[in-house]
Design a protein around this motif. Structure first.
Motif, PDB file in Angstrom:
ATOM      1  N   PHE A 287      -8.012  -3.359   9.689  1.00  0.00           N
ATOM      2  CA  PHE A 287      -8.861  -4.435   9.181  1.00  0.00           C
ATOM      3  C   PHE A 287      -8.039  -5.448   8.393  1.00  0.00           C
ATOM      4  O   PHE A 287      -8.161  -6.667   8.590  1.00  0.00           O
ATOM      5  CB  PHE A 287      -9.968  -3.858   8.301  1.00  0.00           C
ATOM      6  N   LEU A 288      -7.180  -4.962   7.500  1.00  0.00           N
ATOM      7  CA  LEU A 288      -6.383  -5.861   6.663  1.00  0.00           C
ATOM      8  C   LEU A 288      -5.435  -6.707   7.509  1.00  0.00           C
ATOM      9  O   LEU A 288      -5.280  -7.910   7.256  1.00  0.00           O
ATOM     10  CB  LEU A 288      -5.590  -5.056   5.630  1.00  0.00           C
TER      11      LEU A 288
ATOM     12  N   LYS B 292      -2.304 -13.945  -1.040  1.00  0.00           N
ATOM     13  CA  LYS B 292      -2.625 -12.652  -1.643  1.00  0.00           C
ATOM     14  C   LYS B 292      -4.122 -12.382  -1.528  1.00  0.00           C
ATOM     15  O   LYS B 292      -4.938 -13.310  -1.486  1.00  0.00           O
ATOM     16  CB  LYS B 292      -2.176 -12.603  -3.102  1.00  0.00           C
ATOM     17  N   TYR B 293      -4.466 -11.101  -1.475  1.00  0.00           N
ATOM     18  CA  TYR B 293      -5.852 -10.654  -1.363  1.00  0.00           C
ATOM     19  C   TYR B 293      -6.096  -9.578  -2.413  1.00  0.00           C
ATOM     20  O   TYR B 293      -5.242  -8.726  -2.643  1.00  0.00           O
ATOM     21  CB  TYR B 293      -6.139 -10.038   0.007  1.00  0.00           C
ATOM     22  N   CYS B 294      -7.277  -9.607  -2.996  1.00  0.00           N
ATOM     23  CA  CYS B 294      -7.688  -8.587  -3.953  1.00  0.00           C
ATOM     24  C   CYS B 294      -8.530  -7.540  -3.218  1.00  0.00           C
ATOM     25  O   CYS B 294      -9.604  -7.864  -2.703  1.00  0.00           O
ATOM     26  CB  CYS B 294      -8.501  -9.211  -5.083  1.00  0.00           C
ATOM     27  N   ILE B 295      -8.056  -6.306  -3.160  1.00  0.00           N
ATOM     28  CA  ILE B 295      -8.755  -5.245  -2.433  1.00  0.00           C
ATOM     29  C   ILE B 295      -9.547  -4.403  -3.425  1.00  0.00           C
ATOM     30  O   ILE B 295      -8.992  -3.872  -4.399  1.00  0.00           O
ATOM     31  CB  ILE B 295      -7.772  -4.349  -1.657  1.00  0.00           C
TER      32      ILE B 295
ATOM     33  N   ALA C 196      -3.535   2.446   2.920  1.00  0.00           N
ATOM     34  CA  ALA C 196      -3.638   1.319   3.859  1.00  0.00           C
ATOM     35  C   ALA C 196      -2.971   0.069   3.300  1.00  0.00           C
ATOM     36  O   ALA C 196      -2.292  -0.669   4.019  1.00  0.00           O
ATOM     37  CB  ALA C 196      -5.103   1.041   4.177  1.00  0.00           C
ATOM     38  N   ILE C 197      -3.174  -0.192   2.009  1.00  0.00           N
ATOM     39  CA  ILE C 197      -2.551  -1.357   1.371  1.00  0.00           C
ATOM     40  C   ILE C 197      -1.030  -1.255   1.457  1.00  0.00           C
ATOM     41  O   ILE C 197      -0.342  -2.217   1.827  1.00  0.00           O
ATOM     42  CB  ILE C 197      -3.014  -1.465  -0.101  1.00  0.00           C
TER      43      ILE C 197
ATOM     44  N   VAL D  93     -11.537  -8.330  -0.684  1.00  0.00           N
ATOM     45  CA  VAL D  93     -11.978  -7.459   0.411  1.00  0.00           C
ATOM     46  C   VAL D  93     -12.819  -6.350  -0.197  1.00  0.00           C
ATOM     47  O   VAL D  93     -12.331  -5.585  -1.047  1.00  0.00           O
ATOM     48  CB  VAL D  93     -10.798  -6.861   1.196  1.00  0.00           C
ATOM     49  N   ALA D  94     -14.080  -6.278   0.224  1.00  0.00           N
ATOM     50  CA  ALA D  94     -14.995  -5.259  -0.286  1.00  0.00           C
ATOM     51  C   ALA D  94     -15.204  -4.184   0.772  1.00  0.00           C
ATOM     52  O   ALA D  94     -15.342  -4.495   1.959  1.00  0.00           O
ATOM     53  CB  ALA D  94     -16.333  -5.891  -0.669  1.00  0.00           C
TER      54      ALA D  94
END
Length: 303
Positions: A170-171, A182-185, A208-209, A243-244
């Motif tokens: 998904f990421l 950048k993304y906040c997971i 996963a990150i 990302v929720a």
């Protein structure tokens, strides 16, 4: 100019009011094809006491195959459900046939679709089935976007989906479809599980990150962060995309902050689709109270 197909949504809600109010503001910027019978726009104009825009003509309307049902303000009906689905499918076909480059959808009512025998929980699920690929549902505005790892599923089924391989895939898809620095997971358990004391799902998210950042050879994905503090002011200065892991944990803060502005976007499909990020608002249907900012932003995102 780009040509955008616009599906009418549930005619018993606020969709036609939004269409009529917004038309004068966008008609000079994009070519519009409305997937609705022109006579329904005339009826809505009369009911709302909003003048029909002089440059909105029958030639801009492509009618669904079913005859237009009566407008029954604020009512859930099988007929309006069927008509809104046919309008939506017509919009898809216009994009597939290259008569339109993009699709903007006005709000439908899921129960009306159900009454009409439509086997989908909404636009995103229908699009994923039509194009045989899982669309990513992303909602937001310029200040904040939230991508949903899982969307319209029961909360009881979320934990079984929290697997590192699924989240990694998904990421990586999200990064290639909507690239950001950048993304906040977000985590899934309180305190991101406190090292496994309150659940082990967050360890799968962390794995996963790490794998995604390693594959990209740079730090792009950050977290997981506990959801109760991931939207504090300092994080909103640092990030633009979150990302929720499930629907409400990401969308509750988004809508609290930017309800009137945010839109809904389907990523990863052969066609580009955006939508308003609100429902049919039956409680104010045909009262002249509908706001159009979300719709204007949805059109702007496409053009």
């Amino acid at each position: 100019m780009k040509t955008i197909a616009v599906s009418c949504g549930d005619i018993n809600g606020i969709g036609l009011e939004i269409l009529l109010k917004a038309h004068p503001l966008i008609a000079s910027k994009v070519n519009l094809i409305y997937c609705v019978h022109f006579e329904l726009l005339e009826q809505a104009s009369e009911l709302l006491q909003i003048p029909l825009p002089s440059d909105l003509t029958p030639s801009q309307c492509y009618a669904p195959s079913s005859p237009p049902p009566p407008i029954l303000a604020g009512q859930i009906t099988q007929e309006s459900g069927r008509y809104s689905f046919e309008s939506f499918i017509l919009g898809c076909k216009l994009c597939e046939n290259h008569q339109a480059q993009m699709l903007c959808t006005l709000p439908i009512h899921k129960q009306a679709w159900n009454l009409a025998g439509i086997p989908y929980l909404g636009h995103t699920q229908a699009l994923s089935d039509r194009y045989k690929t899982e669309a990513i549902m992303m909602l937001g505005c310029e200040k904040m976007f939230v991508a949903l790892f899982s969307d319209h599923i029961p909360l009881s089924k979320v934990s079984s989906l929290i697997q590192s391989k699924r989240i990694y895939d998904f990421l990586m898809r999200l990064y290639h479809l909507f690239p950001q620095e950048k993304y906040c997971i977000l985590g899934v358990n309180p305190h991101c599980g406190d090292g496994g004391i309150i659940g082990e799902e967050d360890q799968e998210i962390q794995k996963a990150i790490s794998q995604a950042n390693q594959a990209l050879q740079k730090c792009i994905f950050y977290g997981p962060y506990p959801s109760d503090c991931a939207f504090i002011p300092s994080k909103r200065k640092e990030f633009r995309v979150w990302v929720a892991m499930y629907h409400d944990v990401g969308l509750a803060p988004l809508k609290a902050l930017y309800f009137d502005e945010s839109i809904n976007v389907s990523l990863g499909l052969p066609i580009l689709r955006s939508s308003v990020d609100h429902g049919v608002a039956f409680d104010i249907a045909y009262q002249g109270k509908a706001q159009i900012e979300s719709y204007l932003n949805a059109i702007s995102f496409l053009k």
